[in-house]
Motif scaffolding. Structure first.
Motif, short mmCIF file in Angstrom:
data_model
loop_
_atom_site.label_atom_id
_atom_site.label_comp_id
_atom_site.label_asym_id
_atom_site.label_seq_id
_atom_site.Cartn_x
_atom_site.Cartn_y
_atom_site.Cartn_z
N TYR A 1 0.86 -1.19 0.00
CA TYR A 1 0.00 0.00 0.00
C TYR A 1 0.89 1.23 0.00
O TYR A 1 1.88 1.29 0.75
N LEU A 2 0.55 2.20 -0.83
CA LEU A 2 1.37 3.41 -0.99
C LEU A 2 0.63 4.62 -0.43
O LEU A 2 -0.52 4.87 -0.77
N SER B 1 -11.53 6.80 -3.66
CA SER B 1 -10.32 7.60 -3.91
C SER B 1 -9.06 6.74 -4.00
O SER B 1 -7.98 7.26 -4.19
N HIS B 2 -9.20 5.42 -3.90
CA HIS B 2 -8.04 4.52 -3.97
C HIS B 2 -7.91 3.96 -5.37
O HIS B 2 -8.91 3.69 -6.04
N ILE B 3 -6.66 3.78 -5.81
CA ILE B 3 -6.43 3.20 -7.13
C ILE B 3 -5.53 1.98 -7.03
O ILE B 3 -4.65 1.91 -6.17
N GLY C 1 3.25 -7.06 -15.03
CA GLY C 1 2.13 -7.80 -14.45
C GLY C 1 2.43 -8.55 -13.17
O GLY C 1 1.57 -9.24 -12.64
N LYS C 2 3.63 -8.41 -12.63
CA LYS C 2 4.03 -9.20 -11.46
C LYS C 2 3.58 -8.64 -10.13
O LYS C 2 3.39 -9.38 -9.18
N ASP C 3 3.43 -7.32 -10.01
CA ASP C 3 3.11 -6.70 -8.73
C ASP C 3 1.91 -5.79 -8.83
O ASP C 3 1.63 -5.21 -9.88
N HIS C 4 1.20 -5.67 -7.67
CA HIS C 4 0.05 -4.78 -7.56
C HIS C 4 0.22 -3.90 -6.33
O HIS C 4 0.62 -4.40 -5.27
N TYR C 5 -0.10 -2.63 -6.48
CA TYR C 5 -0.01 -1.67 -5.38
C TYR C 5 -1.33 -0.91 -5.30
O TYR C 5 -1.94 -0.62 -6.32
N VAL C 6 -1.71 -0.55 -4.09
CA VAL C 6 -2.86 0.31 -3.91
C VAL C 6 -2.36 1.67 -3.44
O VAL C 6 -1.62 1.76 -2.45
N VAL C 7 -2.75 2.71 -4.18
CA VAL C 7 -2.43 4.08 -3.76
C VAL C 7 -3.54 4.51 -2.81
O VAL C 7 -4.70 4.61 -3.19
N VAL C 8 -3.15 4.73 -1.56
CA VAL C 8 -4.10 5.14 -0.52
C VAL C 8 -4.27 6.64 -0.54
O VAL C 8 -5.39 7.16 -0.50
N THR C 9 -3.16 7.36 -0.60
CA THR C 9 -3.19 8.82 -0.74
C THR C 9 -2.16 9.22 -1.78
O THR C 9 -1.12 8.59 -1.92
N GLY D 1 1.63 19.85 -3.74
CA GLY D 1 1.96 19.02 -2.59
C GLY D 1 0.78 18.66 -1.71
O GLY D 1 0.94 18.05 -0.67
N ARG D 2 -0.45 19.02 -2.11
CA ARG D 2 -1.62 18.65 -1.33
C ARG D 2 -1.89 17.17 -1.46
O ARG D 2 -1.75 16.61 -2.53
N THR D 3 -2.30 16.54 -0.37
CA THR D 3 -2.56 15.11 -0.38
C THR D 3 -4.02 14.85 -0.65
O THR D 3 -4.90 15.45 -0.05
N HIS D 4 -4.29 13.92 -1.57
CA HIS D 4 -5.65 13.52 -1.91
C HIS D 4 -5.83 12.05 -1.57
O HIS D 4 -4.90 11.27 -1.65
N GLY D 5 -7.04 11.68 -1.19
CA GLY D 5 -7.33 10.27 -1.02
C GLY D 5 -7.79 9.84 0.33
O GLY D 5 -8.20 8.71 0.51
N TYR D 6 -7.75 10.71 1.33
CA TYR D 6 -8.24 10.31 2.64
C TYR D 6 -9.75 10.28 2.61
O TYR D 6 -10.39 11.23 2.20
#
Length: 84
Positions: A12-13, A54-56, A63-71, A77-82
């Protein structure tokens, strides 16, 4: 972590910053066991394959790895996704 993405999520990122087709981010819940929670990482080349709210979900080009972008860092520099 509450979403069922239908694939094994490798990590998770948080505070992710997109740089071309890669991301720099703080990592959590790395399934490989090689990265500690809170470490800064740079992904390999990825593509977005799904979104839930808001998660991607990202998949590496090979195709080997999967990550979820949390924010994600936005413009200025503003954070999105909460979720509120």
């Amino acid at each position: 972590m509450a979403h069922d993405w239908g694939v094994l999520v490798d990590a998770y990122l948080v505070n992710a910053a997109r740089i071309g087709n890669r991301y720099a981010a703080t990592v959590f819940c790395d399934q490989s066991g090689t990265l500690l929670d809170g470490m800064t990482v740079a992904t390999r080349s990825v593509r977005q394959i799904a979104a839930r709210g808001s998660h991607i979900l990202l998949q590496t080009v090979d195709g080997k790895d999967h990550y979820v972008v949390v924010t994600e860092q936005g413009v200025g520099g503003r954070t999105h996704g909460y979720d509120s």
